[in-house]
Design a protein around this motif. Structure first.
Motif, short mmCIF file in Angstrom:
data_model
loop_
_atom_site.label_atom_id
_atom_site.label_comp_id
_atom_site.label_asym_id
_atom_site.label_seq_id
_atom_site.Cartn_x
_atom_site.Cartn_y
_atom_site.Cartn_z
N ALA A 15 1.13 -1.15 -0.01
CA ALA A 15 -0.10 0.02 -0.11
C ALA A 15 0.65 1.25 0.03
N LYS A 16 0.10 2.22 -0.69
CA LYS A 16 1.09 3.48 -0.46
C LYS A 16 0.72 4.26 0.92
N THR A 17 1.91 4.11 1.69
CA THR A 17 1.66 4.39 2.93
C THR A 17 2.06 5.84 3.55
N GLY A 18 2.70 6.86 2.98
CA GLY A 18 2.87 8.21 3.36
C GLY A 18 3.12 8.07 4.89
N GLU A 19 2.52 8.63 5.75
CA GLU A 19 2.87 8.93 7.21
C GLU A 19 2.39 7.66 7.95
N GLN A 20 2.14 6.37 7.33
CA GLN A 20 1.83 5.41 8.03
C GLN A 20 2.79 4.81 9.06
N ALA A 21 2.63 4.40 10.31
CA ALA A 21 3.49 3.87 11.28
C ALA A 21 3.12 2.76 11.99
N THR A 22 2.17 2.92 13.00
CA THR A 22 1.83 2.14 13.97
C THR A 22 0.46 1.64 13.56
N GLU A 23 -0.16 0.79 14.46
CA GLU A 23 -1.35 0.03 14.14
C GLU A 23 -2.09 0.13 15.34
N ARG A 24 -3.55 0.02 15.30
CA ARG A 24 -4.58 -0.08 16.25
C ARG A 24 -5.64 -1.03 16.15
N ARG A 25 -6.36 -1.41 17.05
CA ARG A 25 -7.48 -2.13 16.92
C ARG A 25 -8.57 -1.36 17.20
N ILE A 26 -9.45 -1.31 15.98
CA ILE A 26 -10.72 -0.46 16.07
C ILE A 26 -11.84 -1.19 15.39
N ASN A 27 -12.92 -0.45 15.45
CA ASN A 27 -14.24 -1.19 14.95
C ASN A 27 -14.40 -0.34 13.69
N MET A 28 -15.28 -0.79 12.93
CA MET A 28 -15.60 -0.24 11.34
C MET A 28 -16.17 1.26 11.73
N PRO A 170 -17.58 -3.00 2.22
CA PRO A 170 -16.29 -3.41 3.09
C PRO A 170 -16.87 -4.43 3.99
N SER A 171 -16.16 -5.27 4.68
CA SER A 171 -16.56 -6.27 5.70
C SER A 171 -15.61 -6.00 7.03
N THR A 172 -14.71 -5.32 6.89
CA THR A 172 -13.86 -5.32 8.21
C THR A 172 -13.26 -3.89 8.20
N PRO A 173 -12.99 -3.40 9.47
CA PRO A 173 -12.23 -2.26 9.59
C PRO A 173 -11.20 -1.81 8.68
N TYR A 174 -10.19 -2.99 8.57
CA TYR A 174 -9.16 -2.50 7.78
C TYR A 174 -9.57 -2.18 6.20
N ASP A 175 -10.44 -2.81 5.74
CA ASP A 175 -10.92 -2.74 4.36
C ASP A 175 -11.67 -1.60 4.42
N ALA A 176 -12.50 -1.22 5.33
CA ALA A 176 -13.47 -0.02 5.31
C ALA A 176 -12.51 1.00 5.12
N LYS A 177 -11.45 1.41 5.90
CA LYS A 177 -10.72 2.39 5.80
C LYS A 177 -9.88 2.75 4.39
N GLY A 178 -9.15 1.56 4.06
CA GLY A 178 -8.45 1.44 2.94
C GLY A 178 -9.24 1.64 1.71
N VAL A 222 -5.93 -2.18 12.28
CA VAL A 222 -5.75 -1.15 11.30
C VAL A 222 -4.66 -0.09 11.28
N PRO A 223 -3.79 -0.07 10.43
CA PRO A 223 -2.59 0.91 10.45
C PRO A 223 -3.28 2.38 10.68
N GLU A 224 -2.42 3.17 11.47
CA GLU A 224 -2.67 4.52 11.51
C GLU A 224 -2.04 5.20 10.30
N GLY A 225 -2.52 6.46 9.96
CA GLY A 225 -2.15 7.06 8.83
C GLY A 225 -2.88 6.52 7.48
N TYR A 226 -2.13 7.08 6.53
CA TYR A 226 -2.75 6.73 5.14
C TYR A 226 -2.35 5.36 4.62
N TYR A 227 -3.28 4.74 4.00
CA TYR A 227 -2.97 3.79 3.10
C TYR A 227 -4.36 3.50 2.13
#
Length: 359
Positions: A15-28, A170-178, A222-227
């Motif tokens: 993925a195009k990450t830009g400022e992506q760094a850490t990850e979190r566990r979050i809902n959709m 989407p069906s997951t938080p990860y997918d919803a954001k991206g 879900v990664p923080e920042g852009y992807y």
């Protein structure tokens, strides 16, 4: 073997990450809010509008805090007029902005159909690309909250029929954001349906009990920042040789739960985007397994599953070892008090799997 972690790790790496760094566990809900926040920050042309999206933060709180952070000219409330909301968004897009209108429930989107079908979907073509309509229409869809007939419909097939519109679920938080970030960046109009029954986490096959604890579910990382996640690419949820299961939204989790309970080794594909559709992934899976089950919450007749069934039959006919099966909602008005019986559940999905494997 589960393909979920493997596929998402690969996506994150590419993925195009830009400022992506850490990850979190979050809902959709949190993931959607994060995506909107990031795009409002990155692109001054992004505008969020809709009923109660500003001060209140949205009926499901997906836009909470965005007006306070980005201002009333970037995130603002509108009158109760879906036709007006979408019509204004079309004009904004033609002017050069990237509007993200929210329709509180998918059932309320019908007054805006003419604007979507006759204007947004055709603007690029009728202007010979002089103008585009880069709007992303967000809306919670489907049942599961006892919202009754006017808060629970699944109208995705209406939009997949319209040339010029893209449809994402989407069906997951990860997918919803991206996927939401990709939709906002896309130069064509996108219908972004959010399955509200899994806003706070996926449910078991019996629907009434959330998978506990949701925060430990891999898809909530879900990664923080852009992807971003490219539109038109399916996600392999699990890998198996016995059959292919095609699903999207809430039904991904239900199908996975049923297959796990029955001990069936299935290739479960989360379609993620219905238009554009990842037909190559579908073909590769069905050609390998020889069997196909389609699961969706919407009514059966003219549902998107009918298109999937036709495509699979046309492209994979000589590889099929059993007829394609569909498990869907019933061809009835949405039943308020019987919605759990209306949804495809463990019994009906299990019976369909048994029938396919028996043939």
């Amino acid at each position: 073997m589960s393909g979920d972690v493997k596929d998402q790790t690969a996506e994150k790496a590419g993925a195009k990450t830009g400022e992506q760094a850490t990850e979190r566990r979050i809902n959709m809900i949190e993931a959607i809010n994060d995506a909107l926040d990031i795009m409002l920050e990155r692109d001054p042309d992004v505008i969020v509008l809709g009923e109660d999206v500003g001060y209140f933060g949205g009926v499901f709180r997906c836009t909470a805090g965005l007006q306070e952070k980005h201002g009333k000219t970037r995130v603002f409330d509108t009158p109760i007029s879906e036709c007006g909301i979408i019509g204004v968004a079309v004009g904004m897009g033609a002017y050069g902005l990237r509007p993200v209108p929210e329709i509180q429930f998918a059932d309320y989107i019908y007054p805006g159909l003419d604007q979507l079908i006759s204007e947004a979907a055709r603007l690029r073509y009728r202007s010979a690309t002089d103008y585009i309509a880069p709007l992303t229409v967000r809306s919670p869809f489907g049942g599961g909250i006892f919202g009754g007939q006017t808060h629970s419909q699944s109208p995705e097939a209406l939009f997949t029929h319209v040339s010029g519109l893209k449809t994402v679920i989407p069906s997951t938080p990860y997918d919803a954001k991206g996927l939401l970030i990709s939709a906002i960046e896309d130069n064509d109009p996108v219908i972004f349906f959010e399955p509200k029954r899994i806003y706070n986490g996926p449910f078991s096959g019996y629907y009434d009990k959330p998978v506990e604890p949701w925060k430990k579910h891999e898809a909530s990382i879900v990664p923080e920042g852009y992807y971003n996640i490219p539109l038109g690419k399916a996600r392999k949820v699990t890998e198996g040789e016995q059959l292919t299961v095609l699903a999207y939204g809430t039904m991904v989790h239900v199908a996975e739960s049923v297959c796990k309970t029955k001990g069936v080794e299935a290739d479960i594909l989360d379609l993620r985007t219905l238009v554009p559709l990842d037909i190559e992934a579908i073909e590769a899976s069905v050609e390998r397994t020889g069997r196909c089950l389609i699961v969706h919450e919407a009514t059966r007749t003219s549902g998107f599953g009918a298109e999937l069934s036709a495509l699979v039959t046309e492209r994979c006919f000589y590889h099929l070892e059993a007829p394609v099966e569909r498990v869907t909602g019933f061809d009835t008005p949405y039943p308020h008090s019987l919605e759990w019986a209306y949804f495809p559940g463990p019994v009906r999905i299990g019976e369909a799997i048994d029938k396919i494997l028996k043939d």
